[in-house]
Design a protein around this motif. Structure first.
Motif, PDB file in Angstrom:
ATOM      1  N   PRO A 227       0.802   5.631  -3.283  1.00  0.00           N
ATOM      2  CA  PRO A 227       1.879   4.938  -2.498  1.00  0.00           C
ATOM      3  C   PRO A 227       1.423   4.778  -0.993  1.00  0.00           C
ATOM      4  CG  PRO A 227       2.562   6.984  -3.623  1.00  0.00           C
ATOM      5  CD  PRO A 227       1.037   7.284  -3.708  1.00  0.00           C
ATOM      6  N   ARG A 399       8.416  12.523  -0.446  1.00  0.00           N
ATOM      7  CA  ARG A 399       8.826  11.392  -1.167  1.00  0.00           C
ATOM      8  C   ARG A 399       8.299  11.677  -2.792  1.00  0.00           C
ATOM      9  NH1 ARG A 399      10.823   6.918   1.524  1.00  0.00           N
ATOM     10  NH2 ARG A 399      11.074   5.862  -0.454  1.00  0.00           N
ATOM     11  N   GLN A 401       7.979   9.648  -6.559  1.00  0.00           N
ATOM     12  CA  GLN A 401       7.872   8.686  -7.528  1.00  0.00           C
ATOM     13  C   GLN A 401       7.865   8.997  -9.186  1.00  0.00           C
ATOM     14  OE1 GLN A 401       4.083   6.152  -6.932  1.00  0.00           O
ATOM     15  NE2 GLN A 401       5.072   5.047  -5.391  1.00  0.00           N
ATOM     16  N   ASP A 406      10.915   5.075  -6.721  1.00  0.00           N
ATOM     17  CA  ASP A 406      10.492   5.746  -5.300  1.00  0.00           C
ATOM     18  C   ASP A 406      11.554   6.213  -4.311  1.00  0.00           C
ATOM     19  OD1 ASP A 406       7.392   5.483  -3.496  1.00  0.00           O
ATOM     20  OD2 ASP A 406       9.308   6.145  -2.657  1.00  0.00           O
TER      21      ASP A 406
END
Ligand code: NDP
Length: 416
Positions: A227, A399, A401, A406
């Motif tokens: 990402p 974060r 995903q 996401d």
């Protein structure tokens, strides 16, 4: 628990001190001790310059040889420190830990202990030194949190969070560390070159089919699509976290991958093949004994000097694969960090920032009792939720995903 003693005055200590200062209402007095007093004083000056002290309080520099256990104990007592954050060289770990056991102070570090005379240890590495003092910590009621930087550290918490909350069974954890930043120098390491190179000149251990596998550096490469930073090639590398995750999580495959550009590898190979990365002394024609690695370290840029002008981002995350309700599943839990933003906030690059912030978050969780285990623990033995939540408010945002897309990983929302 209150009052913090920070050991070391390098790149990570710089961030640690700034972040402690930003949270001194909870943490109390902030003391910084290292071999070179002027480096501790410079950190204090930069905290004042940036206005990073949350409320008026003690901010003090001390000269200390942390290999000297009695001197370290005396300083812990003199400063009335109940929490010691050891972010000095990893050669110091066992001495500082001993001083904590002797005084009852909580101990935190961000790297495995290393013996300067040994390049490669048998896995699991923690069993060679730290875990041997586990009983002593328990008897003394001393909280010792091992390896609480980013990797090791946050990635261990990510592994625990994924393992507990998203899977019935986990098959593999790949930890991927990409620095897509640019420091603009011909060649430099992001932290102490001696420690950095030791990581890459020894056997690369990976945990495969629930067994240790020995590999060579740069033997296995893989392109990962990360990402934010996108596609990068990373190489199987030996790293601390495998040596505890393999014990505490029932996962048969755990690997660590670090991104390297072709230029870094070329320079590294030339230095290594010439023998310039050796820690064994050589004798010059004039009869002087010199250690090649120390010479290389002396001519390379000081890692702390890279911070100003460093651009780009880092992305470090855990790709976890397994099954849930009979279906194959994968999640990526990660953080990205921007070198320039770190510099603006605390005057450091992102590698030091991502290592220093978690150590302070852990100290805060010890101070407020949440993580005060009163024994020796690796990060994945503690509840990852309060740690991840706290870091989300401290400049290190996690974060995730997965099949839902996401998003910021807010443990409270995820577990609701
Ligand atoms: P530096 O080399 O910049 O700093 C090390 C500091 O330790 C220096 O200030 C040095 O003092 C001090 N020191 C060395 N020996 C002694 C001694 N005998 N007594 C007192 N102080 C001493 O390293 P970094 O800040 O880059 O890294 C610090 C630690 O963090 C290392 O263990 C490193 O492996 C770890 N790390 C962990 C990461 C993670 O994500 N988990 C990432 C990056 C680093 P002086 O300057 O006077 O020589």
């Amino acid at each position: 628990k209150r009052n913090v003693l920070i050991i070391g005055a390098g790149g990570v200590a710089h961030v640690t001190a700034h972040k402690c200062a930003q949270n001194n209402k909870l943490l109390g007095d902030i003391n910084i001790a290292s071999r070179t007093l002027s480096k501790c004083e410079a950190i204090i000056d930069s905290i004042k310059e940036k206005g990073n002290l949350q409320s008026p309080g003690v901010l003090r520099a001390h000269q200390l040889d942390a290999m000297d256990i009695e001197a370290t104990k005396a300083l812990i007592r003199a400063t009335n420190s109940q929490i010691v954050i050891n972010v000095g060289s990893p050669f110091l770990n066992m001495s500082v830990l001993e001083a904590c056991i002797g005084t009852g102070a909580a101990y935190l570090d961000t790297a495995i202990h290393e013996d300067p005379s040994k390049v490669c240890e048998t896995p699991p590495w923690y069993a060679n030194y730290e875990w041997k003092r586990s009983q002593a910590c328990k008897e003394a009621g001393v909280t010792a949190v091992l390896g609480v930087g980013f990797d090791p550290g946050v990635v261990n918490a990510y592994a625990r969070f994924a393992y507990d909350n998203y899977f019935d069974k986990v098959d593999s954890i790949d930890i991927i560390d990409i620095n897509a930043g640019n420091h603009g120098r011909y060649f430099a390491t992001n932290f102490d070159p001696e420690i950095n190179f030791r990581e890459f000149t020894s056997t690369v251990w990976s945990w495969e089919n629930a067994q240790w596998k020995a590999n060579k550096m740069f033997e296995h490469r893989k392109e990962w699509d990360m990402p934010v930073t996108g596609k990068s090639v990373a190489y199987l590398t030996g790293h601390d976290e495998l040596h505890s995750l393999s014990r505490f999580l029932d996962v048969p495959n755990i690997r660590f991958w670090m991104g390297f550009g072709d230029h870094y590898i070329n320079v590294f190979n030339v230095l290594n093949n010439l023998g310039l990365l050796s820690e064994k002394p050589v004798r010059t024609a004039r009869g002087q004994e010199i250690v090649p690695l120390e010479v290389v370290k002396a001519v390379l840029p000081d890692p702390a000097s890279l911070a100003g002008g460093y651009t780009g981002k880092t992305c470090i995350g855990d790709l976890v694969k397994g099954t849930k309700d009979g279906q194959a599943k994968e999640v990526m839990i990660y953080n990205t960090c921007d070198h320039e933003e770190c510099y603006a906030e605390v005057g450091s690059q992102a590698i030091s920032y991502t290592a220093g912030v978690p150590a302070v978050a852990a100290a805060m969780l010890i101070a407020n009792g949440t993580w005060d285990a009163k024994r020796m623990v690796n990060v994945e033995e503690q509840d990852p939720a309060p740690f991840i939540s706290l870091m989300n408010t401290m400049g290190l945002v996690t974060r995730i995903q997965d099949e839902q897309g996401d998003r910021i990983l807010d443990p409270v929302q995820e577990l609701a």
